[in-house]
Design a protein around this motif. Structure first.
Motif, mmCIF file in Angstrom:
data_model
loop_
_atom_site.group_PDB
_atom_site.id
_atom_site.type_symbol
_atom_site.label_atom_id
_atom_site.label_comp_id
_atom_site.label_asym_id
_atom_site.label_seq_id
_atom_site.Cartn_x
_atom_site.Cartn_y
_atom_site.Cartn_z
ATOM 1 N N ALA A 44 17.050 42.292 -6.086
ATOM 2 C CA ALA A 44 17.742 41.165 -5.454
ATOM 3 C C ALA A 44 19.010 40.768 -6.201
ATOM 4 O O ALA A 44 19.785 39.945 -5.711
ATOM 5 N N GLY A 45 19.222 41.355 -7.388
ATOM 6 C CA GLY A 45 20.403 41.018 -8.181
ATOM 7 C C GLY A 45 20.326 39.650 -8.839
ATOM 8 O O GLY A 45 21.350 39.081 -9.220
ATOM 9 N N ASP A 46 19.128 39.120 -9.017
ATOM 10 C CA ASP A 46 18.931 37.797 -9.626
ATOM 11 C C ASP A 46 18.532 37.981 -11.083
ATOM 12 O O ASP A 46 17.345 38.114 -11.413
ATOM 13 N N LEU A 47 19.511 37.980 -11.981
ATOM 14 C CA LEU A 47 19.239 38.200 -13.402
ATOM 15 C C LEU A 47 18.504 37.022 -14.031
ATOM 16 O O LEU A 47 17.724 37.206 -14.972
ATOM 17 N N GLU A 48 18.753 35.813 -13.534
ATOM 18 C CA GLU A 48 18.060 34.646 -14.070
ATOM 19 C C GLU A 48 16.562 34.729 -13.787
ATOM 20 O O GLU A 48 15.726 34.450 -14.657
ATOM 21 N N LEU A 49 16.224 35.151 -12.584
ATOM 22 C CA LEU A 49 14.820 35.313 -12.223
ATOM 23 C C LEU A 49 14.189 36.458 -13.003
ATOM 24 O O LEU A 49 13.038 36.364 -13.430
ATOM 25 N N PHE A 50 14.944 37.520 -13.207
ATOM 26 C CA PHE A 50 14.451 38.643 -14.010
ATOM 27 C C PHE A 50 14.119 38.198 -15.427
ATOM 28 O O PHE A 50 13.054 38.530 -15.968
ATOM 29 N N ALA A 51 15.037 37.427 -16.041
ATOM 30 C CA ALA A 51 14.806 36.944 -17.402
ATOM 31 C C ALA A 51 13.603 36.020 -17.469
ATOM 32 O O ALA A 51 12.804 36.078 -18.411
ATOM 33 N N ALA A 52 13.440 35.167 -16.450
ATOM 34 C CA ALA A 52 12.305 34.235 -16.431
ATOM 35 C C ALA A 52 10.982 34.985 -16.296
ATOM 36 O O ALA A 52 10.003 34.665 -16.979
ATOM 37 N N ALA A 53 10.952 35.986 -15.413
ATOM 38 C CA ALA A 53 9.727 36.757 -15.222
ATOM 39 C C ALA A 53 9.387 37.563 -16.473
ATOM 40 O O ALA A 53 8.219 37.658 -16.870
ATOM 41 N N LEU A 54 10.409 38.132 -17.110
ATOM 42 C CA LEU A 54 10.183 38.917 -18.328
ATOM 43 C C LEU A 54 9.710 38.023 -19.467
ATOM 44 O O LEU A 54 8.789 38.400 -20.219
ATOM 45 N N ALA A 88 7.981 29.976 -26.561
ATOM 46 C CA ALA A 88 7.390 30.733 -25.452
ATOM 47 C C ALA A 88 7.159 29.805 -24.270
ATOM 48 O O ALA A 88 6.917 28.609 -24.443
ATOM 49 N N PRO A 89 7.233 30.329 -23.050
ATOM 50 C CA PRO A 89 6.964 29.499 -21.866
ATOM 51 C C PRO A 89 5.492 29.141 -21.768
ATOM 52 O O PRO A 89 4.642 29.772 -22.402
ATOM 53 N N GLU A 90 5.195 28.166 -20.950
ATOM 54 C CA GLU A 90 3.817 27.743 -20.757
ATOM 55 C C GLU A 90 3.019 28.873 -20.106
ATOM 56 O O GLU A 90 3.469 29.474 -19.131
ATOM 57 N N PRO A 91 1.833 29.198 -20.650
ATOM 58 C CA PRO A 91 1.047 30.332 -20.122
ATOM 59 C C PRO A 91 0.317 29.949 -18.842
ATOM 60 O O PRO A 91 -0.900 29.745 -18.819
ATOM 61 N N ILE A 92 1.052 29.881 -17.745
ATOM 62 C CA ILE A 92 0.471 29.427 -16.470
ATOM 63 C C ILE A 92 0.716 30.427 -15.351
ATOM 64 O O ILE A 92 0.743 30.054 -14.188
ATOM 65 N N GLY A 93 0.891 31.706 -15.672
ATOM 66 C CA GLY A 93 1.054 32.685 -14.606
ATOM 67 C C GLY A 93 2.300 33.535 -14.771
ATOM 68 O O GLY A 93 2.862 33.655 -15.860
ATOM 69 N N GLN A 114 8.038 35.315 -19.217
ATOM 70 C CA GLN A 114 6.669 34.896 -18.950
ATOM 71 C C GLN A 114 5.669 35.996 -19.326
ATOM 72 O O GLN A 114 4.508 35.708 -19.620
ATOM 73 N N MET A 115 6.117 37.244 -19.318
ATOM 74 C CA MET A 115 5.229 38.374 -19.610
ATOM 75 C C MET A 115 5.113 38.699 -21.084
ATOM 76 O O MET A 115 4.197 39.434 -21.477
ATOM 77 N N ILE A 116 6.026 38.193 -21.912
ATOM 78 C CA ILE A 116 6.103 38.643 -23.296
ATOM 79 C C ILE A 116 4.796 38.425 -24.047
ATOM 80 O O ILE A 116 4.240 39.362 -24.632
ATOM 81 N N ARG A 121 -7.212 36.091 -17.987
ATOM 82 C CA ARG A 121 -7.881 34.792 -17.976
ATOM 83 C C ARG A 121 -7.221 33.833 -18.963
ATOM 84 O O ARG A 121 -7.029 32.656 -18.663
ATOM 85 N N VAL A 122 -6.890 34.327 -20.144
ATOM 86 C CA VAL A 122 -6.295 33.471 -21.177
ATOM 87 C C VAL A 122 -4.934 32.949 -20.732
ATOM 88 O O VAL A 122 -4.602 31.773 -20.954
ATOM 89 N N PHE A 123 -4.139 33.803 -20.074
ATOM 90 C CA PHE A 123 -2.776 33.437 -19.708
ATOM 91 C C PHE A 123 -2.648 33.026 -18.239
ATOM 92 O O PHE A 123 -1.525 32.933 -17.730
ATOM 93 N N SER A 124 -3.777 32.813 -17.571
ATOM 94 C CA SER A 124 -3.775 32.422 -16.157
ATOM 95 C C SER A 124 -2.933 33.384 -15.319
ATOM 96 O O SER A 124 -2.170 32.969 -14.446
ATOM 97 N N TRP A 125 -3.072 34.664 -15.612
ATOM 98 C CA TRP A 125 -2.297 35.702 -14.926
ATOM 99 C C TRP A 125 -3.014 36.091 -13.638
ATOM 100 O O TRP A 125 -4.179 36.488 -13.665
#
Length: 335
Positions: free
Chosen positions: A190-200, A162-167, A202-204, A281-285
């Protein structure tokens, strides 16, 4: 239509009550905001009193409330003392983050709880039935912040998957151009699939944390409602008529069991609005929940009052939407 109008009119005294109670609660919180924001050791008593006057805290409570109420009627929730921005602006920037997380968690909860509850009702006493009970028990008994910390420890520290829980996004990636404020949607636009995957990605973990909280009541209600319907007379008649098992379950049983499930969905979604405070608060969201907690710590009245008012408004909208959906499923329920 008349019922909806009456619901909206009945929401006015509810919102006024929320405004009044929140205003009074914030004023009885321990601590003095004037002292907090005038924390420079060199400031004198006169300086602190000047700060109190600038904040309007020197006026009687009824006058403070009338000033606040007048601002609300003009769409002004006040200014945040900790950020220096208007509360409306802060909420507009932060609410999409909370909405994106809450909706993803809600869809995960529905996607798991409904099949699990139906399967448990079709095979009472089986392994999947016991599994549904265990999940429901864990969801009720474990606080969301404990669940979040355990998921972070296991998936981030132990497994490293999992990615670092920093936002909302990795700090080395740029935010998408703001269209909706939802990073996944804006990345797709924006058609940026890499950014979509990164944002998703981070939310998991935060979404799963909230989904586990919502799984318990939804699974339990789906199971109980299906068990009740499956034991009904019209289901036995359908079986005796030779209808297929699939048609009986999906066309007759599930449709009749859907009414209490939809009602529970509306209640659960409303509860999730409160649960996201701890999760953020836990995930710095950077959502409105974390902003409200920071406002309590900083004795910042306006954002806290605005948060309670916005949450109450969303709660009313969710309940109204639930009533409309229930009426569409079964028109008799609206009579």
């Amino acid at each position: 239509m008349t019922g909806i109008v009456l619901r909206l009119l009945s929401a006015i005294p509810t919102l006024f009550g929320v405004v009044l109670v929140t205003f009074l609660i914030t004023r009885v919180l321990p601590g003095d905001p004037a002292v907090f924001f005038a924390s420079n050791p060199s400031m004198t008593t006169q300086d602190i009193e000047a700060v109190r006057q600038s904040l309007g805290l020197d006026k009687p409570l009824p006058e403070q409330f009338l000033i606040y109420l007048g601002g609300l009627l003009h769409g002004d929730l006040g200014n945040s003392l900790s950020t220096g921005q208007k509360v409306v602006t802060e909420f507009a920037n932060r609410l999409p983050a909370s909405a994106e997380l809450t909706f993803l968690a809600f869809f995960i909860a529905i996607g798991v709880s409904l099949p699990l509850g139906i399967a448990a009702a079709l095979r009472p006493g089986s392994l999947i039935d016991h599994l549904s009970r265990v999940i429901a028990t864990l969801g009720v008994s474990m606080p969301t912040f404990v669940t979040g910390l355990l998921l972070i420890f296991f998936f981030y520290f132990v497994l490293g998957v999992a990615p670092e829980p920093i936002g909302r996004l990795d700090p080395f990636m740029f935010e998408p151009d703001r269209v909706t404020g939802l990073y996944t949607i804006d990345a797709l636009i924006a058609g940026d699939l890499e950014l979509f995957a990164a944002a998703l990605k981070q939310m998991i973990l935060p979404a799963v944390t909230m989904a586990l909280f919502a799984l318990a009541p939804l699974t339990r209600m789906a199971r109980a409602s299906m068990l009740e319907v499956l034991g009904s007379e019209f289901i036995r008649t359908a079986r005796a008529s030779g209808l297929s098992r699939r048609k009986i379950i999906m066309t007759y049983a599930f449709r009749n069991a859907l009414l209490p499930i939809v009602t529970t969905m509306g209640m659960t979604f409303s509860y999730m609005l409160g649960a996201n405070v701890l999760v953020e608060r836990v995930f710095s969201w950077p959502g409105v929940g974390a902003f409200a907690v920071d406002s309590i710590i900083n004795l910042d009245y306006a954002p806290l009052q605005g948060f309670m008012l916005v949450m109450a408004g969303i709660f009313i909208v969710v309940n109204l939407t639930t009533d409309v959906v229930v009426a569409l499923i079964d028109p008799r329920a609206s009579r």
